[in-house]
Design a protein around this motif. Sequence first.
Motif, PDB file in Angstrom:
ATOM      1  N   LEU A 187     -15.183 -23.059   6.923  1.00 30.11           N
ATOM      2  CA  LEU A 187     -13.944 -22.840   6.183  1.00 30.11           C
ATOM      3  C   LEU A 187     -13.099 -21.823   6.946  1.00 30.11           C
ATOM      4  O   LEU A 187     -13.617 -20.836   7.466  1.00 30.11           O
ATOM      5  N   GLU A 188     -11.823 -22.089   7.017  1.00 31.53           N
ATOM      6  CA  GLU A 188     -10.892 -21.144   7.644  1.00 31.53           C
ATOM      7  C   GLU A 188      -9.644 -21.049   6.775  1.00 31.53           C
ATOM      8  O   GLU A 188      -9.001 -22.053   6.488  1.00 31.53           O
ATOM      9  N   LEU A 189      -9.337 -19.812   6.345  1.00 35.00           N
ATOM     10  CA  LEU A 189      -8.200 -19.569   5.459  1.00 35.00           C
ATOM     11  C   LEU A 189      -7.221 -18.630   6.141  1.00 35.00           C
ATOM     12  O   LEU A 189      -7.621 -17.626   6.729  1.00 35.00           O
ATOM     13  N   GLU A 190      -5.945 -18.942   6.032  1.00 36.48           N
ATOM     14  CA  GLU A 190      -4.898 -18.071   6.547  1.00 36.48           C
ATOM     15  C   GLU A 190      -4.120 -17.497   5.372  1.00 36.48           C
ATOM     16  O   GLU A 190      -3.569 -18.239   4.569  1.00 36.48           O
ATOM     17  N   PHE A 191      -4.102 -16.175   5.284  1.00 38.79           N
ATOM     18  CA  PHE A 191      -3.414 -15.492   4.190  1.00 38.79           C
ATOM     19  C   PHE A 191      -2.098 -14.906   4.691  1.00 38.79           C
ATOM     20  O   PHE A 191      -1.873 -14.764   5.895  1.00 38.79           O
ATOM     21  N   GLY A 192      -1.257 -14.542   3.745  1.00 38.36           N
ATOM     22  CA  GLY A 192       0.038 -13.964   4.088  1.00 38.36           C
ATOM     23  C   GLY A 192       0.304 -12.700   3.292  1.00 38.36           C
ATOM     24  O   GLY A 192      -0.508 -12.287   2.450  1.00 38.36           O
ATOM     25  N   PRO A 193       1.437 -12.072   3.522  1.00 37.74           N
ATOM     26  CA  PRO A 193       1.784 -10.871   2.749  1.00 37.74           C
ATOM     27  C   PRO A 193       2.073 -11.216   1.299  1.00 37.74           C
ATOM     28  O   PRO A 193       2.241 -12.384   0.940  1.00 37.74           O
ATOM     29  N   GLY A 194       2.135 -10.183   0.470  1.00 34.20           N
ATOM     30  CA  GLY A 194       2.439 -10.399  -0.939  1.00 34.20           C
ATOM     31  C   GLY A 194       1.220 -10.795  -1.741  1.00 34.20           C
ATOM     32  O   GLY A 194       0.101 -10.374  -1.477  1.00 34.20           O
ATOM     33  N   LEU A 195       1.422 -11.651  -2.745  1.00 34.64           N
ATOM     34  CA  LEU A 195       0.368 -12.038  -3.686  1.00 34.64           C
ATOM     35  C   LEU A 195      -0.240 -13.377  -3.267  1.00 34.64           C
ATOM     36  O   LEU A 195       0.433 -14.396  -3.245  1.00 34.64           O
ATOM     37  N   GLN A 210       1.437   4.400  -3.846  1.00 36.74           N
ATOM     38  CA  GLN A 210       1.653   4.976  -2.519  1.00 36.74           C
ATOM     39  C   GLN A 210       0.434   5.735  -1.996  1.00 36.74           C
ATOM     40  O   GLN A 210       0.456   6.224  -0.875  1.00 36.74           O
ATOM     41  N   ALA A 211      -0.642   5.834  -2.801  1.00 42.27           N
ATOM     42  CA  ALA A 211      -1.763   6.673  -2.397  1.00 42.27           C
ATOM     43  C   ALA A 211      -2.872   5.924  -1.699  1.00 42.27           C
ATOM     44  O   ALA A 211      -3.760   6.532  -1.132  1.00 42.27           O
ATOM     45  N   ASP A 212      -2.852   4.597  -1.751  1.00 44.76           N
ATOM     46  CA  ASP A 212      -3.964   3.815  -1.197  1.00 44.76           C
ATOM     47  C   ASP A 212      -3.766   3.558   0.283  1.00 44.76           C
ATOM     48  O   ASP A 212      -2.723   3.077   0.708  1.00 44.76           O
ATOM     49  N   ALA A 213      -4.815   3.886   1.062  1.00 42.53           N
ATOM     50  CA  ALA A 213      -4.753   3.646   2.504  1.00 42.53           C
ATOM     51  C   ALA A 213      -4.972   2.180   2.834  1.00 42.53           C
ATOM     52  O   ALA A 213      -4.427   1.665   3.808  1.00 42.53           O
ATOM     53  N   ALA A 214      -5.790   1.486   2.020  1.00 42.67           N
ATOM     54  CA  ALA A 214      -6.104   0.088   2.320  1.00 42.67           C
ATOM     55  C   ALA A 214      -4.858  -0.776   2.162  1.00 42.67           C
ATOM     56  O   ALA A 214      -4.106  -0.656   1.201  1.00 42.67           O
ATOM     57  N   ALA A 215      -4.649  -1.685   3.134  1.00 43.83           N
ATOM     58  CA  ALA A 215      -3.467  -2.540   3.102  1.00 43.83           C
ATOM     59  C   ALA A 215      -3.673  -3.768   2.223  1.00 43.83           C
ATOM     60  O   ALA A 215      -2.712  -4.402   1.807  1.00 43.83           O
ATOM     61  N   THR A 216      -4.940  -4.126   1.951  1.00 40.22           N
ATOM     62  CA  THR A 216      -5.237  -5.330   1.169  1.00 40.22           C
ATOM     63  C   THR A 216      -6.065  -4.955  -0.056  1.00 40.22           C
ATOM     64  O   THR A 216      -7.072  -4.255   0.061  1.00 40.22           O
ATOM     65  N   MET A 217      -5.644  -5.436  -1.218  1.00 40.44           N
ATOM     66  CA  MET A 217      -6.353  -5.191  -2.463  1.00 40.44           C
ATOM     67  C   MET A 217      -6.809  -6.531  -3.033  1.00 40.44           C
ATOM     68  O   MET A 217      -6.031  -7.483  -3.079  1.00 40.44           O
ATOM     69  N   VAL A 218      -8.079  -6.584  -3.435  1.00 39.86           N
ATOM     70  CA  VAL A 218      -8.664  -7.829  -3.922  1.00 39.86           C
ATOM     71  C   VAL A 218      -9.099  -7.636  -5.371  1.00 39.86           C
ATOM     72  O   VAL A 218      -9.789  -6.666  -5.700  1.00 39.86           O
ATOM     73  N   HIS A 223       1.382  -3.732  -1.028  1.00 40.34           N
ATOM     74  CA  HIS A 223       0.073  -4.106  -0.504  1.00 40.34           C
ATOM     75  C   HIS A 223      -0.047  -5.629  -0.483  1.00 40.34           C
ATOM     76  O   HIS A 223       0.608  -6.324  -1.259  1.00 40.34           O
ATOM     77  N   GLN A 224      -0.874  -6.120   0.393  1.00 38.38           N
ATOM     78  CA  GLN A 224      -1.282  -7.515   0.270  1.00 38.38           C
ATOM     79  C   GLN A 224      -2.297  -7.592  -0.868  1.00 38.38           C
ATOM     80  O   GLN A 224      -3.214  -6.782  -0.939  1.00 38.38           O
ATOM     81  N   VAL A 225      -2.130  -8.543  -1.773  1.00 34.47           N
ATOM     82  CA  VAL A 225      -3.025  -8.690  -2.921  1.00 34.47           C
ATOM     83  C   VAL A 225      -3.668 -10.072  -2.881  1.00 34.47           C
ATOM     84  O   VAL A 225      -2.974 -11.082  -2.752  1.00 34.47           O
ATOM     85  N   LEU A 226      -5.004 -10.096  -2.992  1.00 34.61           N
ATOM     86  CA  LEU A 226      -5.757 -11.340  -3.150  1.00 34.61           C
ATOM     87  C   LEU A 226      -6.330 -11.346  -4.548  1.00 34.61           C
ATOM     88  O   LEU A 226      -6.972 -10.370  -4.964  1.00 34.61           O
TER      89      LEU A 226
END
Length: 583
Positions: free
Chosen positions: A16-24, A455-463, A490-493
Amino acid sequence: MLLCLRIENFALIDQLELEFGPGLNVLTGETGAGKSIILDALDAVLGGKVSSRVLRTGTHRALVEGTFAVNPPLAAWLSEQEIDLIDDNSVVISREITATTSNIRSRSRVNGVLVNRQLMVGLRDRLVEITAQGQTVQVGQSAQVRDWLDLYGGEALIEQRHKVAAAYNAYHQAHQTLEKRRTSERERLQQLDLLTYQVQELGAANLADPQEMEQLSQERERLNHVVDLQQMSYKVYQDLYQNDDESPTASDLLADSETKLNHMVEFDSQLETLLELVRDAQAAVVEVGRQINAYGENLEADPQRLEEVEERIRELKQICRKYGPTLGEAIAYYERIQVELAELNDNEQSIEILEQQEQAFLQYLLEVSQQLTQLRRQSAANLEFRLIAELKPLAMDKVKFQIDISAVAPTATGADKITFMFSPNPGEPLQPLTEIASGGEMSRFLLALKACFTQADAAATMVFDEIDVGVSGRVAQAIAEKLHQLSSSHQVLCVTHQPLVAAMADRHFRVDKQVINQGKGNKTSNGSAEQRTVVRVTSLDNLSTRREELALLAGGKSANEAIAFAESLLLQAANHRQIKEKG
């Protein structure tokens, strides 16, 4: 930001190969379709725990590979870890999991470099924050909870925390001095001999100015080029003020220009400013000519001084090689060992005196730590109020939340143990959040917390895994809007069963299970092709497929009413984005 996730032989996933993008980014599908397997794979590639059950049946090796966008702080951190970037835009993390006869082994690599678990923990914190059913991730990390509270407290609280850190360092140094004093006399004498020699050598070098090396180098250049400097200074003097061949100098030309401008001013007073500028320029040229002439006349060749300078430079270079590498560092080292030598020589200073000094530093540390505690209590009260307000629209309108601050032994970060206390139901006592909250409650709690700490979270992606469990209607809409709010920074999954949430997605993926034939090489006992279940993911890139999926989520089948409802959700989501963009 997560760009791509590649999975091989992981649970029910063959490839499986998934490509994600910015936003939700949203993943939907029926219960048990395999959505959580994808999140488990993401967790695994970032160093999460794995067992032999993650290996696809019949295989002995699984591979998960994630490609992430690189920002400047992440690039700097990777450079500190001596990991080269493949390019300026991305970093590739892979984890290979293999089964042996007795156990399971795994290896993690970052840009092809084999790394340990400790480095993966540091990298994970900078890339992805996963909150899934039954997980407490960052909310359960006391250090992270403390840092959140301090950041929420603002500049005054952070400044007080710095004071505490300085006080702790002073106390720690006093404690170290006391312990050093308690070491054996033989060690003290050995150190005394070494420092005595070094202090004598550095003292004999007469070190005072960190810039002495540069000053001596300049003086050496001047002494080596005295004749050239004399000739050039005389030439500059001639050009500016007095020329032997009686050709006009800069001063002569400016004087001539002044005369002409004097006549012109009689006819046009607007030129008065230019006349003043020419007069100033002539005065400046005359002054430069006078000073450069005096400079050239005062230059003298001095071979003896040149030799003294050369010898001093050699001496300072030797000092720098032993105590530097720079002269400033050698001077700082000299000052430091003088203090250490004085301490070692102070036989009159008893252990009792050092103990008194240690206690004085400890008392000050306790005082500033108490002030920090008071600021944290103020910050906690504000955060409690804000967080409860964020939780109410998320089907948690009866929730009670309190930040418990209890005393512990002082450290560089204060003397507080900070715990999130939580009660989701009326009449129930407050208990530690990580002990009482269900998976859905924990997920929604963290979602609300993230709304407070965008603004406090260092991680760029939140799941988030199924934060909408057990909610519907306006609550689901509130969750969708909060997720969209977070996705602006943030990028959100998000794994969801809610059409209201899925409609807000910038990228939408459908996850389902399929039964496939293994092929000619795999036969059952009766000769038929062996069938296997696999997870497949479809990117819903056009309006028609998205509408179809939303209709299935809403009505369980693609009825006309469900399609109409799906269209209304997509329109509502589009309107919401437009309003946010304009706002």
